[in-house]
Design an enzyme around this catalytic site. Structure first.
Site, PDB file in Angstrom:
ATOM      1  CG  ASP A 271      52.676  75.074  56.918  1.00 52.24           C
ATOM      2  OD1 ASP A 271      52.524  74.865  55.705  1.00 52.24           O
ATOM      3  OD2 ASP A 271      53.740  75.486  57.425  1.00 52.24           O
TER       4      ASP A 271
ATOM      5  CG  ASP B 131      57.689  72.262  53.704  1.00 46.74           C
ATOM      6  OD1 ASP B 131      58.550  71.399  53.894  1.00 46.74           O
ATOM      7  OD2 ASP B 131      56.856  72.211  52.780  1.00 46.74           O
TER       8      ASP B 131
ATOM      9  CB  THR C 292      51.039  71.407  52.606  1.00 48.02           C
ATOM     10  OG1 THR C 292      52.334  71.724  52.107  1.00 48.02           O
ATOM     11  CG2 THR C 292      50.408  70.338  51.722  1.00 48.02           C
TER      12      THR C 292
ATOM     13  CE  LYS D 168      49.011  76.310  53.449  1.00 49.32           C
ATOM     14  NZ  LYS D 168      50.087  76.070  54.432  1.00 49.32           N
TER      15      LYS D 168
ATOM     16  CG  ASN E 206      51.860  79.513  52.690  1.00 47.44           C
ATOM     17  OD1 ASN E 206      52.633  79.844  53.590  1.00 47.44           O
ATOM     18  ND2 ASN E 206      51.833  78.285  52.205  1.00 47.44           N
TER      19      ASN E 206
END
Length: 269
Positions: free
Chosen positions: A8, A10, A42, A196, A222
């Site tokens: 990922d 952020d 992401t 994801k 997420n």
């Protein structure tokens, strides 16, 4: 030996200053030199990933990126899109009408651009454009082309306002779409199959990589699906409790180069 590491961006790859530390960059380069596939995974649009792909030298033959929370998988060397799970104009109208009734701001993406139908553009929409580098366009729903191919839509507002709005979401939304929080002020609405975890799984299968050979690293809701899919699910030290509970290993925080700690522990060493 882990052969694919999905990371990922952020809150994971980047520290709170939106920087990749030298420790993280060096660890990623060492892993890649060992033949490990490093895949940035992401919620950002493609435009918001480009600089990091360049910084980490992830544009070479055999490199891939997963964007839009799993809705798009792309070969970064040839630019070939392996998968793009989308929403359409009817979905946009339905989502917009709900946002109006729940008094929530919203925006949506096609492959390259960020659009908002809100005349009073929310600060989190402005922030999203700034963070990702996406062009921000005011676009009234009635003037949006009906052949729109939408990568994702987002409901965005102050966390307490968003949480109140989420309680009003009809059951049909949960049946038709994949709904996921990517931050306290973001609710993402995607194609039902766009996660994801699904994207990492499909990419791994296409490369002949077993589930047990996949490591995934993340910090927010997420990231849950890829943490659950991975042979080794890694939660950042700054991850939400739900992610930590599902992870096989909890690394250091994003401000302490947690990605580097995990790669050094399970790959380089």
């Amino acid at each position: 030996m882990y052969k694919l590491v999905a990371i990922d961006i952020d809150g994971t790859l980047l520290n709170d200053k939106h920087e990749i530390t030298s420790e993280v960059k060096n660890a990623i380069q060492k892993a890649k030199a060992l033949g490990v596939k490093i895949v940035l995974c992401t919620g950002r649009p493609l435009v918001g990933v480009q600089q990091y792909l360049s910084d980490l030298e992830l544009r070479e033959e055999g490199d891939y990126v997963i964007s839009f929370n799993g809705a798009m998988v792309q070969d970064t060397f040839t630019k070939r899109v392996l998968s793009h799970l989308t929403l359409n104009y009817q979905d946009l109208k339905e989502i917009y009408h709900f946002s109006e009734s729940a008094k929530l701001h919203m925006h949506f993406f096609d492959e390259k651009t960020l659009y908002t139908p809100n005349r009073h553009i929310g600060k989190y929409t402005v922030g999203e454009a700034y963070l990702t580098g996406a062009q921000l366009v005011f676009q009234e729903i009635e003037n949006t082309p009906t052949d729109l191919i939408m990568s994702k839509a987002m409901l965005i507002d102050e966390p307490d306002i968003l949480e109140a709005g989420i309680l009003k979401i009809p059951a049909s939304f949960h049946q038709k779409y994949h709904l996921v929080r990517s931050a306290p002020h973001y609710l993402e609405i995607l194609n039902k199959e766009a996660t994801k975890g699904n994207a990492v799984k499909q990419l791994a299968m296409s490369l002949g990589i077993e589930r047990s050979e996949v490591m995934c690293i993340g910090d927010q809701e997420n990231d849950t699906s890829m943490i659950a899919y991975a042979g080794l699910g890694v939660a950042m030290g700054n991850a939400i409790p739900e992610i930590k509970a599902k992870a096989d290993f909890i690394t250091a925080s994003n401000n302490e180069s947690g990605v580097a700690v995990a790669i050094q522990k399970y790959i380089v060493n």
